[in-house]
Design an enzyme around this catalytic site. Structure first.
Site, PDB file in Angstrom:
ATOM      1  N   GLY A 153      33.063  29.383  29.024  1.00  7.43           N
ATOM      2  CA  GLY A 153      34.477  29.078  29.157  1.00  7.43           C
ATOM      3  C   GLY A 153      35.299  30.354  29.224  1.00  7.43           C
ATOM      4  CB  CYS A 154      38.628  31.061  30.649  1.00  4.97           C
ATOM      5  SG  CYS A 154      39.470  29.526  30.164  1.00  4.97           S
TER       6      CYS A 154
END
Length: 350
Positions: A153-154
């Site tokens: 995920g970011c």
């Protein structure tokens, strides 16, 4: 199947979203790739130029439904599908296809933990055992051998790059870590949602997922592996009225005798040979504009006024290093290509 002289034939599942468009944008300039399939459920039947006019000048395949894809003509697939929809799709793909999944469906190694955080049972438990977590700088060997890679995920990418080396070297205490994170609105996806309307987002700044965001277990999973013991972090994401960009301001407590300069030196040494991660000089604060539209991550370290306290600032572009760029980085490793291939873009400024 691709060989040393033919391009890698790729498909992008979910090409009508922001991460799908970023994949197309960057892969168009990748010398070892041919884009052979683009899917989009609601936009199926349309040319890419109609969905993303900025890509209209390129000779791209039209958008189709997933069931219309000719899998025998592909070597690799990027899955940019919504969370909760990817497990069954990937489990049903032919075994010759290598996969980089940009959803959260394979990021948690424990299917029981996945069920707790995502509200339904894991639908591809056996496949999960084969998946490599794709934080490239820390799992190249796993990515190189894997058929399926879970792209991080970011928020985890932004946070873990700053924290993992310090935990591994026991420079900071595992307890009491606070991650105050901010993301541009593109991180919420392209679907029409009231909370993402211009009048709802502009001229404001809000926290969301407070105390129970789904990136928490992903961050803690990787920190636990680095520390060799359970790690619980305080993590709060915020939505900032900008299109792209991500910043994590991280508060840590240093081990006895350690200084902020020591933390900076440890990070600098760890990333000295990494093409996409850099550490700023003392007193220089990273900003999202310093990495915009690039696959770069930039980390700064500052002493806090509290005893043994330090503040770490980490920035990435949420759509590139936080999603599509890192996915291409992982694909390069999976196929034995130069890791920076197709990712050499300098940050865009202003």
């Amino acid at each position: 199947m691709a060989n040393s002289t033919s391009p890698i034939r790729v498909g992008i599942l979910g090409a009508s979203g922001y991460t799908g468009a970023e994949l197309v944008r960057m892969l168009l300039r990748h010398p070892g790739v041919e884009i052979c399939a683009l899917t989009a459920e609601r936009q199926a039947g349309k040319p890419m130029a109609e969905v993303f006019p900025h890509l209209g000048q390129f000779n791209l395949p039209g958008l189709v439904k997933i069931e219309e894809v000719a899998w025998d003509k592909l070597d690799a697939v990027f899955c940019a599908l919504p969370h909760g929809t990817t497990q069954e799709v990937i489990a049903g793909l032919p075994r010759h296809i290598k996969v980089v999944d940009l959803s959260a469906d394979f990021r948690l190694s424990d299917p029981a933990e996945y069920a707790t955080w995502y509200g339904h049972e894991h639908r591809a438990v056996e496949l999960q055992k084969e998946v490599a977590y794709g934080l490239t700088e820390f799992n190249r060997q796993g990515v190189r051998k894997a058929r399926v890679v879970a792209n991080p995920g970011c928020y985890p990418t932004c946070s873990l790059l700053a924290l993992l080396p310090l935990l591994m070297e026991e420079m900071i205490e595992p307890g009491g870590i606070v991650i105050d994170a901010k993301s541009g609105v593109s991180g919420a996806g392209r679907d029409a949602k009231q909370q993402n309307l211009f009048t709802e987002v502009s001229e404001g700044f809000n926290a969301y997922g407070v105390g129970h965001h789904r990136h928490m277990p992903e961050i803690e999973q990787e920190l636990r592996l680095a520390a060799g013991r359970p790690v619980t972090v305080s993590f709060t994401p915020h939505l900032v009225p900008m299109n792209r960009g991500m910043m994590a301001t991280i508060y840590v407590r240093m081990a006895d005798g350690v200084t902020a300069d020591d933390l900076r030196a440890t990070l600098t040494a760890r990333y000295e040979s990494e093409p996409f991660v850099n550490v700023t000089a003392a007193g220089i604060a990273p900003a999202t504009r310093h990495v915009r539209a690039s696959n770069q991550a930039l980390i700064g370290v500052f002493p806090d006024r509290t005893p043994r306290g330090a503040i770490i600032v980490s920035v990435i572009d949420n759509l590139v290093k936080g999603a599509s760029g890192q996915a291409i980085q992982n694909m390069n490793v999976m196929f034995g290509l130069g890791e920076t291939t197709g990712l050499e873009q300098a940050p865009l400024f202003p």
